[in-house]
Design a protein around this motif. Structure first.
Motif, PDB file in Angstrom:
ATOM      1  N   THR A 157     -12.643  -0.168   0.655  1.00 11.92           N
ATOM      2  CA  THR A 157     -12.823   0.077  -0.787  1.00 11.92           C
ATOM      3  C   THR A 157     -14.062  -0.638  -1.305  1.00 11.92           C
ATOM      4  OG1 THR A 157     -10.477   0.456  -1.238  1.00 11.92           O
ATOM      5  CG2 THR A 157     -11.803  -0.379  -3.056  1.00 11.92           C
TER       6      THR A 157
ATOM      7  N   SER B 148       0.874  -1.176   0.000  1.00 12.57           N
ATOM      8  CA  SER B 148       0.000   0.000   0.000  1.00 12.57           C
ATOM      9  C   SER B 148       0.907   1.220   0.000  1.00 12.57           C
ATOM     10  CB  SER B 148      -0.927  -0.008   1.226  1.00 12.57           C
ATOM     11  OG  SER B 148      -2.031   0.847   0.987  1.00 12.57           O
TER      12      SER B 148
ATOM     13  N   ASN C 218      -8.384  11.878   5.659  1.00 14.29           N
ATOM     14  CA  ASN C 218      -7.479  11.573   4.537  1.00 14.29           C
ATOM     15  C   ASN C 218      -6.907  12.795   3.834  1.00 14.29           C
ATOM     16  OD1 ASN C 218      -7.393   8.557   4.244  1.00 14.29           O
ATOM     17  ND2 ASN C 218      -9.597   8.922   4.404  1.00 14.29           N
TER      18      ASN C 218
HETATM   19  P1  KE4 Z   1      -9.438   0.044   2.565  1.00 15.80           P
HETATM   20  O1  KE4 Z   1      -9.813  -0.440   1.204  1.00 15.80           O
HETATM   21  O2  KE4 Z   1      -8.011   0.555   2.608  1.00 15.80           O
HETATM   22  O3  KE4 Z   1      -9.742  -0.963   3.671  1.00 15.80           O
HETATM   23  O4  KE4 Z   1     -10.379   1.289   2.936  1.00 15.80           O
HETATM   24  C1  KE4 Z   1     -10.432   2.374   2.053  1.00 15.80           C
HETATM   25  C2  KE4 Z   1     -10.908   3.590   2.813  1.00 15.80           C
HETATM   26  C3  KE4 Z   1     -12.210   4.002   2.658  1.00 15.80           C
HETATM   27  N1  KE4 Z   1     -12.695   5.073   3.329  1.00 15.80           N
HETATM   28  C4  KE4 Z   1     -11.909   5.771   4.180  1.00 15.80           C
HETATM   29  C5  KE4 Z   1     -12.467   6.957   4.884  1.00 15.80           C
HETATM   30  C6  KE4 Z   1     -10.560   5.389   4.377  1.00 15.80           C
HETATM   31  O5  KE4 Z   1      -9.774   6.102   5.214  1.00 15.80           O
HETATM   32  C7  KE4 Z   1     -10.048   4.273   3.696  1.00 15.80           C
HETATM   33  C8  KE4 Z   1      -8.606   3.820   3.836  1.00 15.80           C
HETATM   34  N2  KE4 Z   1      -7.767   4.644   4.636  1.00 15.80           N
HETATM   35  C9  KE4 Z   1      -6.353   4.611   4.313  1.00 15.80           C
HETATM   36  C10 KE4 Z   1      -5.616   5.561   5.250  1.00 15.80           C
HETATM   37  N3  KE4 Z   1      -6.066   6.860   5.214  1.00 15.80           N
HETATM   38  C11 KE4 Z   1      -5.806   3.225   4.405  1.00 15.80           C
HETATM   39  C12 KE4 Z   1      -4.299   3.146   4.460  1.00 15.80           C
HETATM   40  C13 KE4 Z   1      -3.706   2.709   3.151  1.00 15.80           C
HETATM   41  O6  KE4 Z   1      -4.228   3.089   2.082  1.00 15.80           O
HETATM   42  O7  KE4 Z   1      -2.691   1.969   3.221  1.00 15.80           O
END
Ligand code: KE4
Length: 438
Positions: free
Chosen positions: A119, A24, A212
């Motif tokens: 996601t 990531s 974010n």
């Molecule tokens: P994941 O697919 O990474 O589990 O979630 C996506 C997502 C969706 N919505 C919000 C508000 C989020 O913050 C995230 C993912 N957050 C990031 C860090 N800000 C994950 C860390 C990374 O991308 O490695």
């Protein structure tokens, strides 16, 4: 200087097999001008790297570890489930238990589907909103991040922002055309968008407290305004509570701010450190999801027993009296200490906090949206980050993320963090190496 020879060796090897050496992007430490730390283990609020260096951890796996690493009830739940197996591709009672806990916790959620990541949750919620309304456009806010589905990688936050690619290549123009970016905390601008194309807007998706672009709390009335505008035009309101769900309160931001979305996305904390995402809302909407309805979404490991067991155990702990008051006390102690340390060092820092998520922006103006967040001096952040890391404090390796406080952070750890910050702010004030960073 800390010995980081093993991390360096592991990173060199990883880059031969994995793009950028990481799975990531934000883990690559690029925007802070360092090679990443390779973690060997965590316990409570502490990380230990492969070279034996210890750190107080304010990343917490980017939010899931609100209880700290290896919480005994979470590890026991995983161990107990492991005796039965890891994955069946068939329904298990545990999934219903977690689903029921989410429904009972989240005021607007009557039914929920478990998936494997935030996601997937956001992508599925958007598809459902389009199917339910028969419309195509999705409104998001600049600097907010909802995972890496094509439709959201338009002026996205988090790693997309950190690595300077807010609108990713590979997203077809036709897809991008259906995504509209609005300004966070700008109701007037949103009203303008809706008066122009409101008839074709399926949903507005928002992080109720963005984490974010750094942490940017909603201004009074903003979330209520989103609710009013979407209702007026017949669009759905989606709260992306992947970070804020069970972080800001047991009922998330929707309970804290008293604004009810039509759909909610969850992740991170509900998996207790293992992969779980979820999306939910009113039965009338959720029933459109296959197999009860025509909208398709599926997942081999959705509702995985191990992950769901960890999530159930984590929510049980979070549901006990006094937990969020305790988190808030710790977080306030940290925020007050950091602000004071910056002031004493003569460094301009704007510290935004919502509950146990916080962020210090190296800027002299209030940070209320992507534009003002972007005035932060990321080179100063990089100097601050490196000094803190050297002193054993592990922060997000990017200005545009959040620091997370867990129940495992003790007052002693927080005071140690504040002391280290005093030195790190002085390093920023004295630093002449401001050429580093993006
Ligand atoms: P994941 O697919 O990474 O589990 O979630 C996506 C997502 C969706 N919505 C919000 C508000 C989020 O913050 C995230 C993912 N957050 C990031 C860090 N800000 C994950 C860390 C990374 O991308 O490695």
């Amino acid at each position: 200087m800390k010995n980081n020879s093993k991390s360096m060796t592991f990173f060199a090897e990883a880059q031969q097999y994995i793009p950028g050496g990481v799975n990531s992007p934000v883990r690559a430490f690029r925007s802070v001008g360092l090679n990443p730390v390779y973690v060997k283990k965590g316990r409570g609020a502490v990380l230990v790297d492969e070279d034996g260096n210890e750190y107080i951890d304010y990343v917490g796996s980017w939010g899931p570890l609100i209880l700290g690493h290896l919480h005994p009830e979470v590890t026991e739940a995983i161990r107990e489930c492991l005796e039965m197996g890891t994955s069946f591709g068939a329904p298990t009672e545990r999934e219903t238990i977690l689903a029921r806990m989410i429904v009972e916790a989240m005021p607007s959620v009557e039914m929920v589907r478990l998936v494997n990541s935030g996601t997937e949750a956001a992508m599925s919620a958007a598809r459902l909103a389009r199917a339910y309304t028969g419309r195509n456009r999705i409104v998001k806010f600049e600097g907010c991040y909802h995972g890496h589905a094509d439709m959201f990688l338009i002026k996205a936050g988090s790693g997309a922002l950190t690595h300077g690619v807010p609108t990713s290549p590979g997203v077809p123009a036709e897809t991008a055309a259906h995504t509209i970016n609005a300004g966070f905390n700008d109701l007037e601008g949103l009203e303008g968008i809706f008066s122009a194309v409101g008839h074709d807007i399926a949903a507005v998706i928002v992080e109720p407290v963005p984490g974010n672009m750094g942490v940017v709390p909603p201004q009074p009335g903003f979330l209520r305004g989103l609710r009013n505008i979407t209702e007026k035009y017949g669009a759905l309101l989606i709260f992306d509570e992947v970070i804020t769900g069970f972080r800001l309160s047991y009922g998330g931001a929707q309970e804290l701010y008293g604004v009810m979305p039509d759909l909610t996305c969850l992740g991170k904390i509900i998996g207790g450190g293992l992969p779980v995402g979820a999306y939910g809302g009113r039965k009338e909407i959720m029933s459109m999801m296959s197999p009860s309805g025509p909208v398709y979404q599926a997942g081999t490991l959705s509702g995985n027993p191990l992950a769901v067991s960890a999530g159930i155990a984590a929510l049980k702990v979070l549901g006990r009296p006094g937990v969020y008051e305790e988190l808030d006390k710790k977080s306030s102690r940290l925020a007050v200490g950091l602000s004071r340390a910056a002031e004493e060092a003569g460094v301009q820092v704007r510290l935004n906090r919502a509950g146990s998520m916080l962020c210090g922006f190296f800027t002299d103006r209030g940070v209320v949206d992507f534009k003002t967040a972007s005035t932060s001096d990321t080179k100063k952040y990089a100097v601050f980050f490196r000094s803190m890391l050297e002193q054993g404090i592990y922060l997000a390796p990017s200005q545009f993320e959040a620091a997370f406080v867990s129940l495992a952070h003790t007052d002693e750890m927080i005071d140690r963090t504040v002391e280290a910050a005093g030195k790190a702010f002085k390093a920023v004030a004295e630093s002449r190496e401001l050429g580093i960073g993006n």
